[in-house]
Every structure is written in C-alpha cells, then in structure tokens.
Design an enzyme around this catalytic site. Structure first.
Site, PDB file in Angstrom:
ATOM      1  N   ASP A 105     -32.843 -30.469 -12.770  1.00 22.63           N
ATOM      2  CA  ASP A 105     -33.579 -31.744 -12.723  1.00 22.63           C
ATOM      3  C   ASP A 105     -32.915 -32.836 -11.891  1.00 22.63           C
ATOM      4  O   ASP A 105     -33.504 -33.895 -11.657  1.00 22.63           O
ATOM      5  CB  ASP A 105     -33.846 -32.266 -14.147  1.00 22.63           C
ATOM      6  CG  ASP A 105     -32.563 -32.387 -14.997  1.00 22.63           C
ATOM      7  OD1 ASP A 105     -31.509 -32.727 -14.445  1.00 22.63           O
ATOM      8  OD2 ASP A 105     -32.642 -32.137 -16.219  1.00 22.63           O
ATOM      9  N   HIS A 120     -27.943 -23.090 -11.327  1.00 24.74           N
ATOM     10  CA  HIS A 120     -29.239 -22.403 -11.238  1.00 24.74           C
ATOM     11  C   HIS A 120     -30.129 -23.012 -10.150  1.00 24.74           C
ATOM     12  O   HIS A 120     -31.347 -22.921 -10.217  1.00 24.74           O
ATOM     13  CB  HIS A 120     -29.948 -22.422 -12.600  1.00 24.74           C
ATOM     14  CG  HIS A 120     -29.299 -21.532 -13.617  1.00 24.74           C
ATOM     15  ND1 HIS A 120     -29.446 -21.678 -14.971  1.00 24.74           N
ATOM     16  CD2 HIS A 120     -28.479 -20.452 -13.461  1.00 24.74           C
ATOM     17  CE1 HIS A 120     -28.745 -20.747 -15.610  1.00 24.74           C
ATOM     18  NE2 HIS A 120     -28.142 -19.996 -14.716  1.00 24.74           N
ATOM     19  N   CYS A 131     -40.428 -18.185   5.703  1.00 26.50           N
ATOM     20  CA  CYS A 131     -39.517 -18.632   6.772  1.00 26.50           C
ATOM     21  C   CYS A 131     -38.325 -19.435   6.247  1.00 26.50           C
ATOM     22  O   CYS A 131     -37.471 -19.857   7.017  1.00 26.50           O
ATOM     23  CB  CYS A 131     -40.275 -19.441   7.824  1.00 26.50           C
ATOM     24  SG  CYS A 131     -40.705 -21.101   7.259  1.00 26.50           S
ATOM     25  N   CYS A 149     -46.339 -23.595   3.180  1.00 25.91           N
ATOM     26  CA  CYS A 149     -45.526 -24.073   4.305  1.00 25.91           C
ATOM     27  C   CYS A 149     -46.429 -24.217   5.527  1.00 25.91           C
ATOM     28  O   CYS A 149     -47.544 -23.672   5.563  1.00 25.91           O
ATOM     29  CB  CYS A 149     -44.453 -23.020   4.562  1.00 25.91           C
ATOM     30  SG  CYS A 149     -43.406 -23.294   5.983  1.00 25.91           S
ATOM     31  N   THR A 189     -26.007 -26.885 -24.269  1.00 26.67           N
ATOM     32  CA  THR A 189     -26.390 -25.536 -23.824  1.00 26.67           C
ATOM     33  C   THR A 189     -26.285 -24.554 -24.982  1.00 26.67           C
ATOM     34  O   THR A 189     -25.359 -24.641 -25.794  1.00 26.67           O
ATOM     35  CB  THR A 189     -25.538 -25.036 -22.627  1.00 26.67           C
ATOM     36  OG1 THR A 189     -25.929 -23.677 -22.332  1.00 26.67           O
ATOM     37  CG2 THR A 189     -24.041 -25.079 -22.882  1.00 26.67           C
ATOM     38  N   PRO A 215     -26.570 -30.401 -31.285  1.00 26.56           N
ATOM     39  CA  PRO A 215     -27.001 -30.534 -32.683  1.00 26.56           C
ATOM     40  C   PRO A 215     -26.963 -29.202 -33.441  1.00 26.56           C
ATOM     41  O   PRO A 215     -27.065 -29.189 -34.667  1.00 26.56           O
ATOM     42  CB  PRO A 215     -28.437 -31.059 -32.591  1.00 26.56           C
ATOM     43  CG  PRO A 215     -28.811 -31.062 -31.163  1.00 26.56           C
ATOM     44  CD  PRO A 215     -27.642 -30.653 -30.328  1.00 26.56           C
TER      45      PRO A 215
HETATM   46  P1  OAD Z   1     -31.465 -23.784 -23.924  1.00 25.82           P
HETATM   47  O1  OAD Z   1     -32.870 -24.268 -24.059  1.00 25.82           O
HETATM   48  O2  OAD Z   1     -31.220 -22.338 -24.089  1.00 25.82           O
HETATM   49  O3  OAD Z   1     -30.555 -24.533 -24.983  1.00 25.82           O
HETATM   50  C1  OAD Z   1     -30.628 -25.922 -25.166  1.00 25.82           C
HETATM   51  C2  OAD Z   1     -29.501 -26.318 -26.087  1.00 25.82           C
HETATM   52  O4  OAD Z   1     -29.496 -27.736 -26.188  1.00 25.82           O
HETATM   53  C3  OAD Z   1     -29.610 -25.772 -27.517  1.00 25.82           C
HETATM   54  O5  OAD Z   1     -28.371 -25.248 -27.920  1.00 25.82           O
HETATM   55  C4  OAD Z   1     -29.991 -27.014 -28.342  1.00 25.82           C
HETATM   56  O6  OAD Z   1     -29.457 -26.961 -29.670  1.00 25.82           O
HETATM   57  C5  OAD Z   1     -29.342 -28.100 -27.530  1.00 25.82           C
HETATM   58  N1  OAD Z   1     -29.969 -29.437 -27.677  1.00 25.82           N
HETATM   59  C6  OAD Z   1     -31.240 -29.772 -27.948  1.00 25.82           C
HETATM   60  N2  OAD Z   1     -31.406 -31.096 -27.966  1.00 25.82           N
HETATM   61  C7  OAD Z   1     -30.197 -31.640 -27.681  1.00 25.82           C
HETATM   62  C8  OAD Z   1     -29.699 -32.978 -27.538  1.00 25.82           C
HETATM   63  N3  OAD Z   1     -30.489 -34.052 -27.679  1.00 25.82           N
HETATM   64  N4  OAD Z   1     -28.391 -33.126 -27.233  1.00 25.82           N
HETATM   65  C9  OAD Z   1     -27.571 -32.063 -27.075  1.00 25.82           C
HETATM   66  N5  OAD Z   1     -27.980 -30.786 -27.191  1.00 25.82           N
HETATM   67  C10 OAD Z   1     -29.277 -30.576 -27.485  1.00 25.82           C
HETATM   68  O7  OAD Z   1     -30.950 -24.346 -22.514  1.00 25.82           O
HETATM   69  P2  OAD Z   1     -29.756 -23.798 -21.597  1.00 25.82           P
HETATM   70  O8  OAD Z   1     -28.581 -23.431 -22.412  1.00 25.82           O
HETATM   71  O9  OAD Z   1     -29.599 -24.797 -20.532  1.00 25.82           O
HETATM   72  O10 OAD Z   1     -32.209 -20.516 -16.775  1.00 25.82           O
HETATM   73  O11 OAD Z   1     -30.414 -22.504 -21.015  1.00 25.82           O
HETATM   74  C11 OAD Z   1     -29.745 -21.789 -20.023  1.00 25.82           C
HETATM   75  C12 OAD Z   1     -30.707 -21.219 -19.027  1.00 25.82           C
HETATM   76  O12 OAD Z   1     -31.749 -20.508 -19.703  1.00 25.82           O
HETATM   77  C13 OAD Z   1     -31.480 -22.250 -18.229  1.00 25.82           C
HETATM   78  O13 OAD Z   1     -30.736 -22.763 -17.163  1.00 25.82           O
HETATM   79  C14 OAD Z   1     -32.655 -21.465 -17.765  1.00 25.82           C
HETATM   80  C15 OAD Z   1     -33.008 -20.817 -19.074  1.00 25.82           C
HETATM   81  O14 OAD Z   1     -33.794 -19.714 -19.048  1.00 25.82           O
HETATM   82  C16 OAD Z   1     -33.003 -20.123 -15.782  1.00 25.82           C
HETATM   83  O15 OAD Z   1     -34.131 -20.551 -15.654  1.00 25.82           O
HETATM   84  C17 OAD Z   1     -32.362 -19.147 -14.844  1.00 25.82           C
END
Ligand code: OAD
Length: 247
Positions: A105, A120, A131, A149, A189, A215
């Site tokens: 983002d 990512h 292209c 394109c 994450t 959380p």
């Molecule tokens: P996830 O959606 O798997 O995990 C989000 C995490 O954020 C969870 O552990 C939640 O508990 C936590 N969370 C939710 N609200 C929150 C807040 N306000 N503050 C802090 N934490 C919070 O997202 P990612 O770990 O980023 O990949 O997922 C990894 C990858 O999986 C992404 O980059 C994407 C996805 O499929 C691709 O698209 C290749």
C-alpha cells in the site's frame, strides 16, 4: 501491558540498529482489511482463485474485477495511521534503519520512512504483461476492465502473486537488514507466509531481540519473539513513543 510498553521503550532506547517487519495488520487502522482472520480478504475469496499467478494468467479480467479494482479504491483513499507515523519517528531518531514490509500500500513511504523494502512488490505501479511498461496505478483508467497498455497488453499490479518469486533484490536486502539489526519490531503480521516469516528467525539467530506487536498470538510468539505486546499497532506504537520520551 504497561510493563511491556516500558520494556519495549527501554529496549528501543538501548538499540542501535532497528529493523521492522510489517504486515497487513499495521494498515488495518488505515481502513485496509487484512488477509487472514475475521473480516480478512481470504474469508471472502479463495486466494488460489484470485491471487495466484495461474489465476491471473488464466483470467486476468476476473482478478481485476474481484481483487484489483476494489484494492485500488481502498488503497487510493488510505492514509498512514499512528503505527506508520511511529515508525517514521523512530527513523528520524536514527533508531530504525529499514522496514521490510509485506504490504503493497505504500503507506510507510507516505509516513516518511526512506528505507522501505517492499517484499511483495508494490501496488503503486501496474505493469504490462506483454511489454513490461509501467504505469502509475492512480493514473490507470479502470472504466474498462482489464485496463490495457498502449501495446494492448493487459496491465497487472507490480506485486508478487502466490506462486511467484520474491524479487531477488528485496530478498537479498531483507536478509541483510535482518542479520544487521540488534532489535526487530514485528508489527501486524500473522507470520505464516514464507519467506517473509523467516526474517525474524534470521534476526534472532544473529542475536537480535524480537518484539512483536499484534492483538493476536502468532507462530513466532514464545518461540522466536522475546515478548508480544498485545494490542492495535497504532495505539501500542503511540504508547511506546511516549514512554521513550520519558526515559
Ligand atoms: P495477515 O492478514 O495474514 O495477518 C494480519 C495480522 O495482523 C494478524 O496476525 C492480525 O492479528 C494482525 N492485526 C490485525 N489488526 C491489527 C492491528 N490493528 N494492529 C496490529 N496487528 C493487527 O497479513 P500478513 O501477515 O501481512 O501476500 O500476510 C502476509 C501475506 O499473506 C501478505 O503479504 C499477502 C497475503 O496473502 C501476498 O499477497 C503474496
């Protein structure tokens, strides 16, 4: 929680080189839904149907209709929240060197961080599937789906789909940032997607402290992380920064 906030403030104050690994949760207070868990994107859609490279190749119009168009509307409107701003402050204080983000983002850069590894890829750009010409996403006309394109090839986000490799440079620099830090902040994450989830393990093995903000518990909690501060990233970051000011 108060004790852990103080502990994180002291650990950050003592650290010389901090790296942050961030995921979708850091942007949820900016209105961007995460992937997993309640309200997550993968609750509504099967990622293999819309976020796998085979799905994109097979039916790009469907991927655009279901995923990319909605994502564009959400990302176009989103603004950095207190967690992004807190990490930008840590960089200004010369604590935080590098952010490895799984997010596409661009909000860390908007908040002011200058060394952001987009593990990512990025949603800021679309590239032609024929292209390779790149277009700024916010300037892409989506009145016809999928957008094309000037060579008539279909545009796709310049981001990593499931089944695709992590860009070599992002991988190399992330390993380096994980190896070099003495403290890694792991924010928002689920730590289930590889190889991003390996970065805290690499940092830990190189001797760094690992501090998680989330959380929910994750596979890193109690295994790799020194401690988890359970809470929303924006609120927790604000409190840590406040506590650091009192040290
Ligand atoms: P996830 O959606 O798997 O995990 C989000 C995490 O954020 C969870 O552990 C939640 O508990 C936590 N969370 C939710 N609200 C929150 C807040 N306000 N503050 C802090 N934490 C919070 O997202 P990612 O770990 O980023 O990949 O997922 C990894 C990858 O999986 C992404 O980059 C994407 C996805 O499929 C691709 O698209 C290749």
């Amino acid at each position: 929680m108060d004790d852990l906030i103080r502990r994180a403030a002291e650990d950050l104050a003592a650290a010389k080189r901090v790296t942050a690994l961030t995921g979708a949760g850091i942007s949820s207070e900016s209105g961007i839904p995460p992937f997993r868990g309640k309200g997550g994107l993968w609750e509504r859609f099967d990622p293999m149907e819309i976020a796998h490279i085979d799905a994109l190749t097979r039916d790009p119009a469907k991927v655009w209709r279901v995923l990319v168009k909605e994502m564009k509307e959400i990302v176009d409107r989103a603004k950095p929240n207190n967690a992004h701003k807190g990490l930008a402050k840590l960089e200004k204080q010369n604590k935080l060197k590098t952010i490895i983000t799984q997010n596409i983002d661009g909000l860390h850069q908007v908040a002011g961080n200058t060394d952001v590894i987009e593990f990512h890829g990025s949603f800021a750009w679309q590239r032609c599937m024929v292209c390779d010409k790149k277009y700024e996403t916010r300037k892409v006309d989506v009145s016809e789906i999928p957008p094309r394109c000037e060579c008539s090839g279909i545009l796709r986000p310049d981001a990593v789909f499931f089944g695709e490799m992590i860009p070599t440079d992002a991988m190399r620099r992330s390993r380096q940032a994980a190896t070099d830090c003495d403290l890694m902040l792991v924010v928002g994450t689920s730590a289930v997607v590889q190889p991003a989830a390996m970065m805290p393990v690499i940092a830990k093995n190189a001797g760094a402290k690992i501090v998680e903000i989330n959380p929910e518990r994750t596979p890193l909690t109690n295994e790799i992380s020194d401690y988890l501060i359970m809470g929303k990233a924006g609120e927790v970051m604000n409190r840590i920064i406040e506590a650091m000011e009192k040290i």
